[in-house]
Each structure stands twice: as C-alpha cells, then as structure tokens.
Design an enzyme around this catalytic site. Structure first.
Site, PDB file in Angstrom:
ATOM      1  N   HIS A  30      -6.162   4.675   6.884  1.00 37.86           N
ATOM      2  CA  HIS A  30      -7.635   4.889   7.364  1.00 37.86           C
ATOM      3  C   HIS A  30      -7.596   5.603   8.011  1.00 37.86           C
ATOM      4  CE1 HIS A  30      -6.943   1.969   4.160  1.00 37.86           C
ATOM      5  NE2 HIS A  30      -7.318   0.793   4.548  1.00 37.86           N
ATOM      6  N   GLN A  85      -0.452   1.979   3.561  1.00 37.85           N
ATOM      7  CA  GLN A  85      -1.184   3.236   3.725  1.00 37.85           C
ATOM      8  C   GLN A  85      -2.129   2.878   5.390  1.00 37.85           C
ATOM      9  OE1 GLN A  85      -5.419   0.279   1.992  1.00 37.85           O
ATOM     10  NE2 GLN A  85      -3.269   0.321   0.722  1.00 37.85           N
ATOM     11  N   GLU A 114     -10.695  -2.355   8.553  1.00 34.63           N
ATOM     12  CA  GLU A 114     -10.911  -3.507   8.303  1.00 34.63           C
ATOM     13  C   GLU A 114     -10.190  -4.669   9.098  1.00 34.63           C
ATOM     14  OE1 GLU A 114      -6.718  -3.059   5.461  1.00 34.63           O
ATOM     15  OE2 GLU A 114      -8.631  -1.927   4.509  1.00 34.63           O
ATOM     16  N   ARG A 121      -1.386   7.379   0.950  1.00 34.69           N
ATOM     17  CA  ARG A 121      -0.484   5.932   1.026  1.00 34.69           C
ATOM     18  C   ARG A 121       0.629   6.585   1.464  1.00 34.69           C
ATOM     19  NH1 ARG A 121      -3.628   5.713  -3.211  1.00 34.69           N
ATOM     20  NH2 ARG A 121      -4.569   3.233  -3.708  1.00 34.69           N
ATOM     21  N   HIS A 133      -0.280   0.043   7.515  1.00 28.48           N
ATOM     22  CA  HIS A 133      -0.150  -0.997   7.789  1.00 28.48           C
ATOM     23  C   HIS A 133      -0.001  -1.262   5.311  1.00 28.48           C
ATOM     24  CE1 HIS A 133      -4.350  -0.333   6.797  1.00 28.48           C
ATOM     25  NE2 HIS A 133      -4.797  -0.931   5.639  1.00 28.48           N
TER      26      HIS A 133
END
Length: 384
Positions: free
Chosen positions: A88, A86, A123, A268, A249
């Site tokens: 972001h 995926q 993240e 994804r 990642h």
C-alpha cells in the site's frame, strides 16, 4: 447514539466457505465468504438497522458531531486460500498516483488502475482463529541466502542467487524481486519453485510447505518466488501484525479482525491473475529486510487492551470480559463487533445492544465510555 449495523460477506474467490459461518454459528452457504465490511466505505457500506433502510455512508453525514466519512474501515476477514502479495502507498504516494491517473483519464474501475483514491492504507490484523498464517515484510537477507543456497544449481536458482549476492540488502532484494516479476522466464520460475518445494532443511520446512501450497493454488506464478523472500508469520489467536506503507504482505489462511485506513489502494506483487504494475510496485516497496511487524497491545483500563500503531486513522480496542464489565473510552465515532460469546454493549445514554459473534454496532462519541459485559468484542475508533 448506539445503533446496530449489518452487512453481507464479500464473495472473493480466496474466501473461506466455513470460517465466517462457524464464527456466526450458522450453516455455510457453500460459497466462499471472504470479508464482512463494517464501515461507510462506498465499496460495501454497512447497513444501519434503524428502520431507515440506509447504508452507513448515507446515514452518517446526518449525525451531529460525526465526520462526513470515517477515517477507518473495520472488517472480518476469512482467508481460505492465499490473497495476492500486495503493498500500500503512503499518503504522499497515493495523492500523487491518484492525481496522475485522474489527469490521464484512466477509468477508476479499469483493471490497470493502480490508485482508486488519494489515501494511504496502513492496516492491522488480529488473529481470531487458533492460528493465522501471513507473509509480512522481507526476511533477513542472510537467512534468505541460506535458504536459496539449498535450492540446487538450476539456471533460475543461480540467477536468483546472483541477484541476492549484492552487498546492500535492500538493493539485492529489489533486484531479485524486479527480476522475478518482470524478467525471469517461466522455466526459471519453475526451477526455483521446484527447488524450494523440495527443501529438506528442517530450518525451512514451513517455507517449503508454503511453496508447495502456493504451487497448487497459483502454478507458475512468479509471486511464489517473491513469497520465498518474505517473512512467514504464524499468529496465535489474539496476536497481531501492523502493515504500514511500503511493506509487502499477503494473508495466507485463517480468520481475523482487520482495521485499516479508509482506502482501496492496493498494488499487487504476485499470487494473482490481476494487473501487476512492476515499475510502480518497485517504487513503493520498502526493500529493507526486517523482523515480522508484530504489534503488541497495551493495557487501556481493566479488561481492555488497545492495538494502537500510533497513527491518526485508527486504533482497535479488544475486550474479553469474564465477570466484571469493562469500559472502553471512545475517541470518536466507533464500531464494535462481537467475536465470541454474547456481549452486551451499553452507551453513556443507557442504550444497550446485544452482539453475538459477527454482529456489529456503531457508537457516537457521546456514548463513551462504552461498557461491555460478557463475550468478546473489538472496538474500532479513530487513532491517536
């Protein structure tokens, strides 16, 4: 104010049936347990254990000095099988994509929806298990070419090799990934996977083992080819990676504590039966090859280290005390979670709570500095 929080594990199929139970010292339920969320995100808000029966998203707006919404989400994550590859979006990309889908009337719970909100989702994950396996970023292209050179001469391998031959690395990787996800035939994907699973070079033994594992979990998935182009990272306990916008990642196996911006935006790129919007994905990914995005902590007082990627949304303090208490400065409303031993957290008001592994507490800013005695604790807070 210092108040205990709790939540129930999310039962995603990739979750481990044992890792969270082992952390908390309880008997496994037999079902997969993937994540425990400690935050006010409406997808799974924590419960506030003050007798009010309220969830944190209901409780927090009534607290003096607290934001209407926390800028971060803290999780315990237990991967028993690989998560999807995926990426972001950045804040700008998320705002644009969310507005476009709202204008188009795409239901927010639609399987084809790309943007659930208008926020970014950088993240950090810190390994809690002795090893934590992940894919993060795109490998140095020369190394990838060496790997692909050993996959044989089948048509699919040749097609991949040709796309990776472009002089500009980012263009080569973009072309290869776009082809694998949108153009390659099932036979071509299987030829590449078979070649990679059979690699005998000791330099790529770990990659070959991963491909064999992914083939069992996701047979025929073109994401296996994408994974073959990514950095394979094995974190030791206490090591971390930081995944900013644009970095492909996937978490493969292990237990970790994860902190992220409060968003649910995920696009994804394979290893999933869910919707993959290839053109949108290709517009978000940073295709420049780079070393794995490891994040080293910095000292932040005696007994405290801070994982701080330099963004406003979050930072994560780590405290592992032995004999002397440690003091954690708070930058705002913070959430502490115990991960080993039995810790006692005490706020400036004198209120104390005990945190066994898997237990959490919220501290308002006026409880800082937070004193931690015994055990091992992570403390999520707003960033710098």
């Amino acid at each position: 104010m210092l108040v205990a929080l709790s939540n129930t594990p999310r039962d995603y199929a990739w979750g481990s049936p044992t890792l969270l139970a082992e952390l908390e010292g309880r008997v496994p339920t037999g079902a997969p347990e993937a994540e425990v969320w400690f935050g006010d995100h409406p997808g799974s808000p924590a419960r506030v254990l003050d007798g009010s029966e309220r969830t944190l998203d209901e409780w927090l707006p009534g607290v003096d000095g607290a934001p209407a919404r926390l800028p971060y989400l803290l999780k315990l994550l237990a991967a028993g099988s690989p998560l999807s590859i995926q990426v972001h979006p950045s804040k700008e990309q998320a705002a644009r994509g969310f507005a476009d889908e709202e204008a188009e009337g795409v239901p927010r719970d639609a399987g084809s929806r790309n943007y659930k909100d208008d926020n970014h989702k950088p993240e950090v994950i810190v390994a809690l298990s002795e090893t934590f396996t992940a894919l993060a970023g795109l490998r140095d292209l020369d190394q990838t070419r060496r790997l692909v050179a050993g996959l044989g001469e089948a048509a699919g391998v040749t097609a991949l090799r040709e796309r990776l031959a472009a002089a500009e690395p980012a263009s080569a990787l973009r072309d290869a990934i776009g082809w694998a996800l949108a153009e390659a035939t099932t036979a071509e994907i299987e030829q590449i996977v078979e070649g990679a699973a059979s690699v005998s070079s000791p330099d790529f033994a770990a990659e070959a083992a991963l491909v064999r594992h992914l083939r069992e979990e996701y047979p025929g998935d073109p994401g296996i080819v994408v994974a073959l182009l990514m950095n394979l990272v094995e974190l030791r306990r206490g090591e971390a990676i930081f995944v900013p916008a644009g970095v492909l990642h996937a978490y493969v196996a292990g237990l970790g504590v994860e902190i992220m911006a409060a968003s649910d935006n995920v696009l994804r790129g394979g290893l999933t039966p869910k919707h993959i919007d290839v053109p949108e994905l290709l517009g978000l990914v940073d295709f420049r090859p780079a070393a794995p995005p490891l994040l080293a902590p910095r000292a932040d007082g005696d007994g405290v280290e801070l994982f701080a990627p330099g963004i406003a949304d979050f930072a994560l303090a780590h405290v592992a005390t032995s004999t002397e208490p440690a003091h954690v400065d708070l930058r705002g409303v913070s959430i502490a979670v115990g991960v080993a031993g039995e810790a006692t957290v005490t706020g400036a008001s004198g209120t104390s709570l005990r945190l066994a592994p898997g237990q959490a507490a919220l501290a308002t800013a006026d409880e800082g500095p937070l004193t931690v005695s015994g055990g091992e604790v992570f403390v999520a807070m707003p960033g710098e």
